[in-house]
Design an enzyme around this catalytic site. Structure first.
Site, PDB file in Angstrom:
ATOM      1  N   ASP A 102      -8.008   9.601  -2.720  1.00 31.39           N
ATOM      2  CA  ASP A 102      -6.871   9.097  -3.495  1.00 31.39           C
ATOM      3  C   ASP A 102      -5.892  10.260  -3.646  1.00 31.39           C
ATOM      4  OD1 ASP A 102      -5.217   7.471  -4.932  1.00 31.39           O
ATOM      5  OD2 ASP A 102      -6.697   6.861  -6.422  1.00 31.39           O
ATOM      6  N   ASP A 137       1.611   6.643  -4.630  1.00 37.05           N
ATOM      7  CA  ASP A 137       2.331   5.455  -5.101  1.00 37.05           C
ATOM      8  C   ASP A 137       2.704   5.629  -6.572  1.00 37.05           C
ATOM      9  OD1 ASP A 137      -0.525   5.472  -5.242  1.00 37.05           O
ATOM     10  OD2 ASP A 137      -0.504   3.437  -6.033  1.00 37.05           O
TER      11      ASP A 137
HETATM   12  N1  GUN Z   1      -6.632   4.420  -8.886  1.00 35.80           N
HETATM   13  C1  GUN Z   1      -6.647   3.421  -9.801  1.00 35.80           C
HETATM   14  N2  GUN Z   1      -5.455   2.773  -9.798  1.00 35.80           N
HETATM   15  C2  GUN Z   1      -4.698   3.355  -8.856  1.00 35.80           C
HETATM   16  C3  GUN Z   1      -3.373   3.114  -8.366  1.00 35.80           C
HETATM   17  O1  GUN Z   1      -2.657   2.210  -8.825  1.00 35.80           O
HETATM   18  N3  GUN Z   1      -2.938   3.928  -7.358  1.00 35.80           N
HETATM   19  C4  GUN Z   1      -3.720   4.912  -6.841  1.00 35.80           C
HETATM   20  N4  GUN Z   1      -3.238   5.665  -5.844  1.00 35.80           N
HETATM   21  N5  GUN Z   1      -4.947   5.157  -7.281  1.00 35.80           N
HETATM   22  C5  GUN Z   1      -5.430   4.380  -8.266  1.00 35.80           C
END
Ligand code: GUN
Length: 708
Positions: A102, A137
């Site tokens: 992420d 994002d």
């Molecule tokens: N982890 C939990 N929610 C989100 C999100 O909306 N975007 C991202 N990139 N990671 C997340």
């Protein structure tokens, strides 16, 4: 010891392949640099600073094929960042499978901001060699105004092309969908994020973002409306990931609606808080005398023994339990997809919490209304992509009639079933009455045939219906599962028809203006005569015409013509097995589910009633407006013909057009672009899936028409 994964072929990286499906629920294979991942699956979250369960242990002992960690946390920590850049993320985490990262968006939601730019974080993920990275994002919170949520959608979209070009061919990328609680913004975000950019690049997976606060507050109805709204615009060949969802209780319904990936730190977070996961909810260990659920991790220890362990060790034991439960619920979901019971599992799990039940009831309410955009169009797709026939028992419940395969079957019968064109005594003309057999359990052909035949002998122009817990259905479908396999006590077959107002129940067949006779007692066939044989032959013919018109979309008038010369062979148990038209074996009714298996000649005959190529993808076929557009056609490229014509399956990527009523599990024909018949078989996919998928089987071919 589990061996290292085989890397997928470079040309397959990022491709998603559909292996088995039950409606929108699918078992898929997602191809990465570090092996193929079987979905639906959970990516366990690894906190690189605090590894409650070692990634290596997850690979070796828990069958975890892929995990997720946070690239921003690594980027911010100099020691981790240097080591990840030097040796790569797989070495840093000691994990041989696929690694998803992420980007720091969640940290930006929690802490207000992050210190990294959208370009830098993708560059970093590329440098450390992740399999699937995530662009930065903008988190769309549920409490945002419409304008704020729309800004999060637009700003996320503004960053797309820079992020995709930074990722290049080196890593795959997640393209998150935002939009807060606004269904239309979720659909807009999904449409924007799934566009192909100028360089031809696309995201590999679409996570649904901004939903953690909804799950924390058990706002499940909004959660499912968001999934459905987004799904209406996500191309079918792109897996869907629910960002931050890891509670097993939510898996079955999410999977039934088409979710492929989950991720969560719940297994570790709840463990640190001395709580265990179960498929029905979360339980505090404190106060437990016995475990309400078993697992390898807990076996042999009592709750008080576990509570007396030092904190770190205790967290590990509970985290292992939580991971086991999470994995086992996903195995259950996958198995339910294989045996066609995912909706039933979702139905059962919906009783785990009042909020989840409310959300489930909302979904089935929407299934009844089926508006044409957003949520409604996704549900329509779910129904249309569900094989309407399935073998095995159909347990009765209050929600049975809302199961998508049953809604689909009833909708097809309502759309395509027609009154017989002629009657057993050779007369034609309008029907005189409807006979409904009530209080009679299946198999009707054994239990009630005497009553039916006697009635028809007396009054030939009678439409015969059998009464089932799903409503009255034409006798032609008496051996079709689920009608004959509804599972419940003996009483479920009694008094299903309202004596005072039977017309309501037969409205869907267009029979409401006919007189209704309800038979409350039934008897088997005891004698035989040439007249009785005639009635039986007519019932058999009706069944063939009705099944071919309902399941193969062929016009009943045309079927009446070709069945004039119908003959059938009966099995030892007196069931129709081989059906011939004009002496040519055309089809066999399947004994296990009541469906139809066409022979090559049968497929040829049906195709001759509707021959020619279907429209290429993206163009509208005017015939599809009709109730009987003919046996569904799948059109393939010329270079696939030598293989498919000899009986090989049709592979995605070779399909250039298909009728929109192609139905997974049901018969179809395969034709060339000139409209020559190449093969026949059963489709695995819908036409829109055929337009998008590039890997996997599109049609399971029964026979090819090319001469060896
Ligand atoms: N982890 C939990 N929610 C989100 C999100 O909306 N975007 C991202 N990139 N990671 C997340």
């Amino acid at each position: 010891m589990r061996s290292e994964p085989d890397p997928c072929r470079p040309q397959d990286w990022g491709k998603f392949e559909l292996i088995t499906r039950d409606g929108a629920a699918r078992i898929g294979k997602f191809h990465t640099f570090h092996g193929a991942i079987t979905t639906p699956m959970l990516l366990p979250v690894i906190n690189p600073n605090l590894r409650t369960i070692e990634p290596r242990e997850m690979w070796e002992n828990y069958g975890v094929e892929a995990l997720i960690t946070n690239s921003y946390v690594i980027w911010k920590n100099e020691k981790l960042s240097v080591s990840a850049k030097q040796d790569g993320i797989h070495k840093l985490l000691d994990f041989p499978g696929a690694i998803v990262t992420d980007s720091g968006t969640f940290q930006s939601y929690v802490y207000g901001d992050v210190e990294v730019s959208p370009k830098e974080i993708v560059e970093f993920q590329r440098e450390i060699g992740v399999d699937v990275g995530t662009m930065l994002d903008v988190f769309g919170r549920p409490d945002m105004s419409r304008e704020e949520a729309e800004n999060s959608v637009n700003e996320t979209h503004r960053r797309v092309s820079q992020s995709l070009s930074e990722a290049g061919d080196s890593i795959l990328l997640n393209g998150p969908i935002q939009g807060g609680v606004y269904e239309d913004l979720r659909a807009k975000s999904a449409e924007l994020m799934s566009r192909v950019d100028e360089s031809g690049a696309t995201f590999a997976i679409h996570p649904i973002g901004g939903i953690v606060p909804l799950m924390e507050n058990q706002r499940y109805q909004e959660l499912f409306s968001i999934i459905l709204a987004a799904k209406s615009q996500i191309p079918p060949n792109k897996p869907i990931h629910m960002f931050g969802c890891g509670h097993p209780m939510l898996f079955p319904l999410s999977v039934a609606l088409g979710v492929d990936f989950f991720d969560s730190a719940a297994y570790a977070l709840f463990a640190r808080d001395d709580r265990i996961l179960t498929p029905e909810g979360t339980v505090k260990v404190q106060g437990l005398k016995e475990w309400p659920i078993s697992s390898k991790a807990l076996f042999g220890r009592t709750p008080s023994e576990v509570l007396s362990l030092p904190k770190d060790e205790r967290s590990k034991v509970l985290a292992r339990h939580n991971l086991e439960v999470t994995q086992s619920e996903l195995s259950k979901c996958r198995e339910a997809i294989r045996n066609g019971s995912i909706w039933r599992l979702a139905e059962v799990r919906s009783h785990a919490s009042p909020r989840l039940r409310e959300a489930f009831e909302w979904v089935i309410d929407q299934l009844e209304q089926l508006e044409e955009t957003g949520v409604g169009s996704s549900l329509l797709d779910i129904m249309a992509s569900t094989n309407p026939i399935r073998k095995g028992g159909e347990p009765l419940s209050d929600d049975i009639e809302f199961r998508p395969h049953i809604l689909h079957l009833m909708a097809l019968i309502s759309l395509r079933w027609r009154l017989p064109g002629s009657w057993w005594d050779g007369s034609s003309g309008p029907a005189e009455q409807v006979l409904i057999l009530d209080n009679s359990p299946p198999p009707w052909r054994e239990v009630s045939l005497g009553t039916i035949v006697n009635h028809l002998l007396e009054c030939p122009r009678t439409v015969v219906l059998i009464s089932t817990p799903l409503g009255p259905v034409p006798y032609s479908f008496e051996d079709v599962s689920p009608f004959c396999h509804v599972d419940g006590s003996d009483n479920i077959w009694n008094d299903n028809t309202d004596l005072n107002n039977p017309s309501e129940d037969i409205l869907y067949l267009g029979l409401e203006n006919l007189d209704v006779v309800i038979s409350k007692s039934s008897e088997p066939l005891q004698s035989s005569s040439s007249e009785i044989d005639k009635v039986r032959a007519w019932l058999d013919r009706c069944s063939v015409v009705d099944k071919l018109s309902v399941f193969c979309a062929t016009h009943p008038f045309k079927l009446c013509e070709i069945t004039k010369s119908m003959n059938s062979r009966r099995s030892n148990t007196d069931r129709m097995v081989n059906v011939s038209f004009g002496g040519v074996h055309a089809l066999s009714p399947r004994l296990n589910d009541g469906g139809i298996s066409l022979t090559a000649e049968g497929a040829r005959m049906l195709y001759s009633l509707n021959d020619g190529p279907p429209e290429i993808f993206g163009e509208k076929n005017p015939d599809e407006e009709r109730d009987f557009p003919g046996i569904p056609r799948v059109m393939i490229r010329d270079d696939a013909i030598p293989f498919v014509g000899k009986g090989r399956n049709v592979m995605h990527g070779y399909v250039t057009g298909a009728d929109s009523h192609v139905t997974p599990g049901q018969p179809c024909v395969v034709v060339s672009e000139k409209g020559e018949l190449v093969a026949h078989g059963a489709s695995t996919s819908t036409s829109s899936e055929m337009a998008f998928f590039t890997k996997g089987i599109a049609v399971k071919v029964r026979q090819g028409f090319l001469k060896e």
